[in-house]
Design an enzyme around this catalytic site. Structure first.
Site, PDB file in Angstrom:
ATOM      1  N   PRO A  53       0.828  -1.216   0.000  1.00 18.02           N
ATOM      2  CA  PRO A  53       0.000   0.000   0.000  1.00 18.02           C
ATOM      3  C   PRO A  53       0.855   1.254   0.000  1.00 18.02           C
ATOM      4  CG  PRO A  53      -0.030  -1.034   2.164  1.00 18.02           C
ATOM      5  CD  PRO A  53       0.700  -1.976   1.257  1.00 18.02           C
ATOM      6  N   ASP A  54       0.250   2.342  -0.459  1.00 18.79           N
ATOM      7  CA  ASP A  54       0.903   3.650  -0.476  1.00 18.79           C
ATOM      8  C   ASP A  54       0.771   4.256   0.914  1.00 18.79           C
ATOM      9  OD1 ASP A  54       1.973   6.088  -1.211  1.00 18.79           O
ATOM     10  OD2 ASP A  54       0.150   6.804  -2.192  1.00 18.79           O
TER      11      ASP A  54
END
Length: 274
Positions: A53-54
């Protein structure tokens, strides 16, 4: 002329710069081949290619390596998305030196707290760093430059966090005073009205940047009319690659042979040419 100087010249002379997002050297080369002014190495796209994930998980060095490979592969300017700057002012200073040394033309840092989450994540954490603390990061970035043309973009998340136009403008003026070369105003609305309200109210001299991921129906002509100087298509290449690969792999899994799928992919000669 260095690419940092080229980027500054483009900002000064073109009505608007079109910047294409990339996540590796191949996607960056395709951005270049298709005539974009510059390449954006986005943290969302690079994180996704690591199946992460960012959310401030990858290190500065991991993002730097991707940008360095892209600089080596391409001739047009590269702008690196550096999230919140990987720490405080000292970290930002180190980041600028490292990215500038590998030939990146500019970086963008945003005024959220660490660890950040992607601005478009439903229910994500969009807490803002104090205006004073983020201005200190911009000051550090500006002082760390070797080439004055190296571009520091201050990304404002006030509209994302819901604190409003006045807060966004107040922060923009503070960041410009601290030395930001461009102001990136970000929004997750599906229409560009609040972006236009901000740009029409902006009386500073720093050019404005937008990332129209959610308000994708906006016309480039409208952006120019509202004094937007740079438009970044940050994640479309990643999403297209994900879409095409997913579709092809589903078809391949059930296919008896590859005859019917040749039009779903580039030829070997296309890759040889690249």
């Amino acid at each position: 002329m260095q690419n940092s100087d080229i980027l500054q010249k483009l900002i000064e002379t073109k009505p608007i710069l079109r910047v294409g997002g990339a996540f590796d050297s191949m996607s960056a080369k395709l951005v270049e081949i298709n005539g974009f002014d510059a390449i954006w190495t986005g943290s969302f796209a690079i994180s996704a290619t690591h199946a992460l994930p960012d959310a401030s998980i990858l290190t500065m060095t991991e993002f730097l390596n991707v940008s360095s490979n892209i600089v080596e592969s391409c001739k047009i300017p590269v702008i690196a998305d550096c999230d919140t700057g990987f720490g405080g002012p000292t970290n930002v200073s180190h980041t600028v030196k490292k990215f500038e040394n590998v030939g990146v033309s500019g970086i963008s840092i945003e005024d959220k707290t660490f660890p950040k989450q992607n601005s478009l994540l439903e229910g994500g954490n969009n807490q803002l760093l104090s205006e004073k603390d983020f201005a200190a990061k911009i000051l550090a970035a500006n002082e760390a430059k070797q080439n004055k043309a190296f571009t520091v973009i201050a990304r404002i998340e006030a509209l994302i966090s819901g604190t409003g136009i006045e807060q966004a403008l107040q922060r923009a003026y503070a960041y410009e005073k601290a030395g930001a070369d461009l102001i990136l105003i970000h929004s997750k609305k599906i229409t560009p009205e609040e972006i236009f309200e901000f740009s029409d109210s902006w009386k500073g001299s720093a050019p404005l940047v937008v990332i129209p991921t959610t308000y994708y129906s906006v016309n480039v002509d409208e952006l120019i009319e509202h004094k937007i100087k740079m438009v970044i298509y940050a994640n479309q290449t990643l999403r297209a690659a994900h879409f095409a690969l997913s579709k092809l792999l589903k078809q391949m899994k059930g296919a008896n042979n590859m005859s019917g799928l040749q039009n779903e992919m580039s030829s070997m000669n296309d890759i040889f040419k690249l």
